[in-house]
Design a protein around this motif. Structure first.
Motif, PDB file in Angstrom:
ATOM      1  N   SER A 257       0.867  -1.183   0.000  1.00 41.63           N
ATOM      2  CA  SER A 257       0.000   0.000   0.000  1.00 41.63           C
ATOM      3  C   SER A 257       0.898   1.226   0.000  1.00 41.63           C
ATOM      4  N   TYR A 258       0.970   1.892  -1.151  1.00 44.51           N
ATOM      5  CA  TYR A 258       1.828   3.066  -1.277  1.00 44.51           C
ATOM      6  C   TYR A 258       1.064   4.303  -0.783  1.00 44.51           C
ATOM      7  N   GLN A 259       1.540   4.876   0.296  1.00 46.88           N
ATOM      8  CA  GLN A 259       0.884   6.037   0.875  1.00 46.88           C
ATOM      9  C   GLN A 259       1.637   7.328   0.525  1.00 46.88           C
ATOM     10  N   PRO A 260       1.031   8.495   0.798  1.00 45.67           N
ATOM     11  CA  PRO A 260       1.707   9.755   0.466  1.00 45.67           C
ATOM     12  C   PRO A 260       3.079   9.867   1.108  1.00 45.67           C
ATOM     13  N   ILE A 261       3.985  10.520   0.396  1.00 43.22           N
ATOM     14  CA  ILE A 261       5.333  10.785   0.906  1.00 43.22           C
ATOM     15  C   ILE A 261       5.634  12.269   0.686  1.00 43.22           C
ATOM     16  N   PRO A 262       6.641  12.814   1.372  1.00 42.68           N
ATOM     17  CA  PRO A 262       6.891  14.251   1.264  1.00 42.68           C
ATOM     18  C   PRO A 262       7.520  14.652  -0.069  1.00 42.68           C
ATOM     19  N   LEU A 263       7.178  15.858  -0.511  1.00 44.34           N
ATOM     20  CA  LEU A 263       7.839  16.470  -1.661  1.00 44.34           C
ATOM     21  C   LEU A 263       7.819  17.974  -1.480  1.00 44.34           C
ATOM     22  N   SER A 271       0.028  28.056  -9.619  1.00 46.98           N
ATOM     23  CA  SER A 271       1.050  27.530 -10.525  1.00 46.98           C
ATOM     24  C   SER A 271       2.197  26.946  -9.703  1.00 46.98           C
ATOM     25  N   PRO A 272       1.945  25.826  -9.043  1.00 47.01           N
ATOM     26  CA  PRO A 272       2.971  25.246  -8.176  1.00 47.01           C
ATOM     27  C   PRO A 272       4.019  24.470  -8.965  1.00 47.01           C
ATOM     28  N   VAL A 273       5.200  24.357  -8.381  1.00 41.51           N
ATOM     29  CA  VAL A 273       6.270  23.541  -8.935  1.00 41.51           C
ATOM     30  C   VAL A 273       6.641  22.499  -7.885  1.00 41.51           C
ATOM     31  N   PHE A 274       6.503  21.230  -8.224  1.00 41.12           N
ATOM     32  CA  PHE A 274       6.761  20.146  -7.277  1.00 41.12           C
ATOM     33  C   PHE A 274       8.093  19.476  -7.620  1.00 41.12           C
ATOM     34  N   THR A 275       8.916  19.259  -6.608  1.00 45.60           N
ATOM     35  CA  THR A 275      10.201  18.583  -6.789  1.00 45.60           C
ATOM     36  C   THR A 275      10.426  17.603  -5.642  1.00 45.60           C
ATOM     37  N   ASP A 276      11.360  16.688  -5.857  1.00 46.34           N
ATOM     38  CA  ASP A 276      11.647  15.675  -4.846  1.00 46.34           C
ATOM     39  C   ASP A 276      12.328  16.276  -3.624  1.00 46.34           C
ATOM     40  N   VAL A 277      12.035  15.712  -2.480  1.00 44.40           N
ATOM     41  CA  VAL A 277      12.815  15.968  -1.280  1.00 44.40           C
ATOM     42  C   VAL A 277      14.107  15.163  -1.400  1.00 44.40           C
ATOM     43  N   PRO A 278      15.273  15.731  -1.083  1.00 45.44           N
ATOM     44  CA  PRO A 278      16.522  14.952  -1.161  1.00 45.44           C
ATOM     45  C   PRO A 278      16.407  13.641  -0.388  1.00 45.44           C
ATOM     46  N   GLY A 279      16.844  12.569  -1.023  1.00 43.71           N
ATOM     47  CA  GLY A 279      16.835  11.269  -0.371  1.00 43.71           C
ATOM     48  C   GLY A 279      15.651  10.394  -0.698  1.00 43.71           C
ATOM     49  N   ILE A 280      14.626  10.940  -1.403  1.00 42.15           N
ATOM     50  CA  ILE A 280      13.471  10.115  -1.754  1.00 42.15           C
ATOM     51  C   ILE A 280      12.847  10.635  -3.046  1.00 42.15           C
ATOM     52  N   SER A 384      23.941  12.517  15.292  1.00 41.15           N
ATOM     53  CA  SER A 384      24.709  13.668  15.787  1.00 41.15           C
ATOM     54  C   SER A 384      24.320  14.969  15.105  1.00 41.15           C
ATOM     55  N   SER A 385      23.849  14.891  13.854  1.00 39.24           N
ATOM     56  CA  SER A 385      23.504  16.113  13.125  1.00 39.24           C
ATOM     57  C   SER A 385      22.099  15.985  12.541  1.00 39.24           C
ATOM     58  N   PRO A 386      21.058  16.158  13.356  1.00 38.21           N
ATOM     59  CA  PRO A 386      19.682  15.992  12.871  1.00 38.21           C
ATOM     60  C   PRO A 386      19.333  16.921  11.715  1.00 38.21           C
ATOM     61  N   SER A 387      19.911  18.105  11.675  1.00 31.98           N
ATOM     62  CA  SER A 387      19.544  19.079  10.647  1.00 31.98           C
ATOM     63  C   SER A 387      19.992  18.663   9.250  1.00 31.98           C
ATOM     64  N   THR A 388      20.941  17.735   9.154  1.00 32.73           N
ATOM     65  CA  THR A 388      21.411  17.274   7.840  1.00 32.73           C
ATOM     66  C   THR A 388      21.074  15.798   7.604  1.00 32.73           C
ATOM     67  N   LEU A 389      20.219  15.239   8.432  1.00 39.00           N
ATOM     68  CA  LEU A 389      19.878  13.817   8.339  1.00 39.00           C
ATOM     69  C   LEU A 389      19.376  13.466   6.939  1.00 39.00           C
ATOM     70  N   ASN A 390      20.007  12.485   6.301  1.00 37.77           N
ATOM     71  CA  ASN A 390      19.634  11.998   4.977  1.00 37.77           C
ATOM     72  C   ASN A 390      19.602  13.088   3.909  1.00 37.77           C
ATOM     73  N   GLY A 391      20.277  14.204   4.177  1.00 42.14           N
ATOM     74  CA  GLY A 391      20.319  15.288   3.204  1.00 42.14           C
ATOM     75  C   GLY A 391      19.083  16.149   3.197  1.00 42.14           C
ATOM     76  N   ASN A 392      18.097  15.806   4.043  1.00 42.66           N
ATOM     77  CA  ASN A 392      16.873  16.612   4.081  1.00 42.66           C
ATOM     78  C   ASN A 392      16.540  17.118   5.486  1.00 42.66           C
ATOM     79  N   LEU A 451       7.677   7.082  14.628  1.00 44.04           N
ATOM     80  CA  LEU A 451       8.595   8.129  14.191  1.00 44.04           C
ATOM     81  C   LEU A 451       9.676   7.495  13.328  1.00 44.04           C
ATOM     82  N   SER A 452       9.867   8.026  12.117  1.00 48.93           N
ATOM     83  CA  SER A 452      10.885   7.474  11.225  1.00 48.93           C
ATOM     84  C   SER A 452      11.617   8.593  10.518  1.00 48.93           C
ATOM     85  N   ASP A 453      12.775   8.246   9.940  1.00 47.56           N
ATOM     86  CA  ASP A 453      13.450   9.219   9.097  1.00 47.56           C
ATOM     87  C   ASP A 453      12.788   9.225   7.721  1.00 47.56           C
ATOM     88  N   VAL A 454      13.147  10.188   6.901  1.00 53.10           N
ATOM     89  CA  VAL A 454      12.581  10.334   5.556  1.00 53.10           C
ATOM     90  C   VAL A 454      13.649   9.930   4.564  1.00 53.10           C
TER      91      VAL A 454
END
Length: 829
Positions: A257-263, A271-280, A384-392, A451-454
């Protein structure tokens, strides 16, 4: 091979006199390369008949055309039927379907019934978390797919005022079979299909077929998310005046079951522009992962249980039935019966909110909190560096839905008699029938907060939060073993019983046919429901030692429990009348026009449970009119068919009432599940065409719809807005070249822009998907095929949860899968 809609001209139940013995038309008799002089249609009608002699809109997709689409799910098949909205980005189940502007407020097919061989798969197509398409598959057993839109669908089937889609099985009329294997060239799929039909004698024949598949699937999840298959069979005994057919089906299949993911979203709402979140990557990614697997919760008896999220959508069906059709002294008799033992599970990982890891760390653990991997190869390691976790730098607070279908048992019986009477210079066709069914809805639903990482690629992991004083605020990645104080931890033990007499008359004289039909549905709903939302002092949360370590953690102190000692009652009746009337005028042999008006309804089913519509104390409806929703439709159509050219044009208008539940967002952007009570109106034009000239053919369809919210009990500010996801124009087209040894072509699917939510601010961009196919037949009995879905790897968004662009620039959405390539080898015998 015929184009998909070369057979597709409108048809209906009351608009012509059927030939004696033509109660249901065989679907395999006509050779595949010859256009029949009389095209017979049998779904949602009184008797099978030529479509140009009837006053409804219908379509038929032949199996040999469907295979060219490279469909990976039933939704990808049905999207090629004009007038059908199919949103299937979630995979092979719980997709959303509607017809001609009828509302699509939530998942499933509320106003459209899905059938196999003329009987419903489930009585209600939009039961929460368990919809009809989850329990049916397209494979070599299917001879063709028939669809009726509007018209007599409301009077010849219960709970289907918008239309009926019917998968008709092969029955051994054509002897022989095939074995084929399919391999995903750039994604994980291994599948084998086989079928065989044979005549044991002049009066006895059978057909058997099925498939098995296994693989990761078209999205990167890190494990075999697809695993299982089905087998179907039927045996037909013919007599001089009719036939008896018995059949069975066994389905045991797991799909994700594929559910919504962040973008990311930038630009403006218009006139929105949608792009991938780094890492997914939204076209290939998912938050599903082997590291987000173990589900710990309480079952329907409040006992601790451990499940695996890899189970995904697990469907198990054991069904058997029979079909008898006979003519006696001018009377035609039909009896259809099916028993289906249906169970299963639906595991979903639904993001509730996406936020910076530093923000969620503080919100859950307070000042000085730290983050630690709870699962995966880095288990126990601090971040150690939550702000850069997985590049996002993001974390996801998600809901684990663990839904178990203990029983969706469905028993249905449909009996009818018909006769043609000679009245003056014309023929009067009369039909009377009685439909009876029983539908169980026995399910347990647990909703947990994790709670999970992205991170995509099947690498997402659960995350623990530890407070500044060293106390774990989560347990193995769980924020709580419930949701909002036990809300939405529910148990349903309900049965829906339906009795529905129906009948029709039609008078056909010369070029004119006039007819009408009635159906009266009586329903009784009985059972119990358990959940804290019922109020009355019912408690939905308690402290439970889930991991059995003898201690109660913070997460365990928030465990959802069922108030089993104080269930709510469900005990009410409903009744409604459906009618349909039409006039068809065959101007000439290839040309006809028709007009029709219909009223039908759909029982509210489980969507009104746990709402103020039902008294938990008495089980009765607070307002008797809330037991069903009505649909009124008018149609004006033209049909043309001659020399390889087919053209159908239908204008339509509809008004609809709808009680439902949908996932949307509050004004602050937070996600919610909201009960809605609304009215809708829609009008538009539907076009369907097919042309064949030599080796070239093209089929096409388009639907223009103008729809609006006509009323809303809770949100009057939405009145006049367009319903979410309702585009002005939907279209499909399939041009192809077909020679003796090669077939090549493409299938185009597209839509204009629409609004993400009913507030009519953030837009979903228009898109066109191109699916290419190549078939090569180098020698007799052998066919090699390559299918490329989404050839140009287009970003096509099916949904966005948010109604406006949030300040964070991060939204939750589902997109159709990117480019997938498969190869199939078939041997026919």
């Amino acid at each position: 091979m015929l184009p998909a809609f070369a057979h597709a001209a409108p048809s209906g139940p009351e608009a012509a006199v059927a030939k004696p013995g033509a109660l249901v038309a065989p679907v395999e008799e006509a050779p595949a390369k010859k256009v029949a002089a009389e095209e017979v249609f049998s779904t949602g009608v009184a008797k099978g008949r030529d479509r140009l002699d009837s006053a409804t809109s219908t379509s038929a997709l032949k199996a040999d055309e469907i295979e060219k689409y490279g469909a990976r799910s039933l939704g990808e098949v049905l999207r090629n039927i004009p007038g059908i909205r199919a949103e299937y980005a979630g995979g092979e189940g719980n997709a959303s379907y509607s017809i001609r502007g009828l509302p699509l407020a939530s998942t499933g097919s509320k106003f459209m019934q899905l059938q196999e061989d003329g009987m419903p798969v489930l009585e209600f197509g939009d039961m929460q978390l368990f919809t009809s398409d989850m329990f049916m598959r397209f494979d070599l057993n299917v001879a063709q797919v028939e669809a009726i839109r509007g018209g007599s669908a409301s009077t010849f089937a219960s709970n289907s005022p918008g239309g009926v889609i019917n998968l008709l099985s092969r029955t051994g009329d054509v002897e022989g079979g095939a074995v084929q294997t399919t391999l995903g060239l750039n994604y994980g799929e291994h599948r084998i299909d086989a079928d065989y039909g044979h005549k044991l004698s002049d009066t006895l024949r059978f057909h058997v077929g099925g498939f098995y598949r296994q693989g990761e699937g078209p999205r990167d999840v890190g494990y075999d998310a697809y695993k299982g298959g089905q087998i179907k069979f039927n045996v037909t005994k013919t007599f001089p005046n009719g036939l008896i057919r018995v059949y069975g089906k066994y389905l045991d299949d797991r799909t994700p079951s594929y559910q919504p993911i962040p973008l990311k979203v930038s630009g403006t709402n218009a006139s929105p522009v949608f792009t991938d979140v780094p890492g997914i990557d939204i076209k290939t990614g998912s938050l599903l992962s082997p590291h987000v697997d173990t589900v710990l919760t309480l079952d329907g008896s409040n006992a601790i249980k451990r499940d695996s999220a890899r189970d995904g959508q697990h469907a198990v069906v054991k069904s058997a039935g029979f079909d008898a059709q006979f003519d006696f002294g001018g009377w035609s008799f039909s009896e259809k019966f099916r028993f289906s033992d249906i169970t299963g599970r639906n595991m979903q990982n639904v993001p509730l909110g996406i936020a910076p890891a530093t923000a969620l760390r503080g919100a859950i653990g307070g000042a000085g909190a730290t983050l630690i991997y709870a699962t995966g190869p880095l288990t126990g390691q601090a971040i150690s560096s939550p702000s850069t976790l997985n590049g996002n730098g993001l974390l996801a607070s998600s809901l684990f839905f663990d839904s178990v279908a203990n029983s969706l048992q469905n028993v249905s019986n449909d009996m009818r008699v018909s006769r043609v009477w000679k009245i003056g210079k014309g023929d009067l066709t009369t039909t009377a029938g009685f439909y009876k069914s029983s539908q169980n809805y026995d399910i347990d639903v647990s909703i947990l907060n994790i709670l999970s990482d992205v991170r995509g690629g099947g690498d997402a992991a659960l995350i623990d939060v530890t407070t500044g004083s060293g106390v774990k605020a989560t347990q193995d990645g769980y924020i709580s073993f419930g949701y909002l104080g036990g809300r939405l931890h529910r148990q349903y033990q309900v049965n829906y019983a339906i009795d529905a007499p129906y009948g029709s008359i039609n008078y056909h004289i010369g070029k004119l046919a006039v007819g009408g039909s009635l159906r009266y549905d009586s329903g009784h709903v009985n059972g119990t429901v358990s959940g804290s939302e019922l109020g009355g002092g019912r408690v939905g949360v308690a402290a439970v030692d889930i991991n059995g370590d003898g201690k109660i953690s913070i997460a365990e102190s928030k465990t959802a429990v069922l108030p089993l000692g104080n269930p709510g009652k469900v005990d009410y009746n409903y009744h409604y009348l459906s009618y349909s009337g039409g006039v068809n005028f065959r101007i000439a042999e290839p040309l006809a026009v028709f007009v029709r008006h219909s009223r039908g309804a759909r029982a509210a089913a489980d969507r009104i449970l746990f709402t103020p519509a039902i008294s938990a104390a008495s089980g009765l409806l607070v307002d008797p009119t809330s037991g069903f929703d009505t649909v009124k439709q008018s149609e004006l159509g033209l049909k043309f068919r001659q020399s390889g050219v087919t053209l159908n044009i239908t204008g339509f208008s509809a008004t609809t009432s709808d009680r439902n539940a949908q996932i949307n967002t509050r004004s602050d952007g937070s996600t919610q599940i909201e009960d809605i009570v609304r009215g809708y109106s829609a009008k538009g034009v539907e076009i369907e065409a097919g042309v064949r000239r030599g080796v070239f053919s093209v089929t096409a369809g388009g639907t223009y719809t103008s729809a609006k919210i006509a009323s809303d009990a809770s949100h009057p500010e939405l009145i006049g807005n367009k319903p979410r996801h309702q585009a002005r124009f939907l279209f499909e087209a399939t041009p192809q070249i077909d020679t003796e040894h090669v077939t090549v072509g493409a299938n185009f699917i597209g839509t204009t822009s629409s609004f993400a939510q009913d507030v009519n601010q953030l837009k979903l961009p228009a898109y066109t998907l191109v699916n290419a196919f190549l078939q090569v037949r180098p020698i007799a009995h052998v066919q090699l095929m390559v299918n490329v879905n989404n050839l140009f790897d287009k970003l096509a968004l099916a949904e966005i949860t948010q109604g406006t662009i949030p300040a964070s620039g991060i939204v939750l959405g589902r997109a159709y899968t990117g480019r997938t390539v498969s190869a199939t080898a078939r041997y026919s015998f």
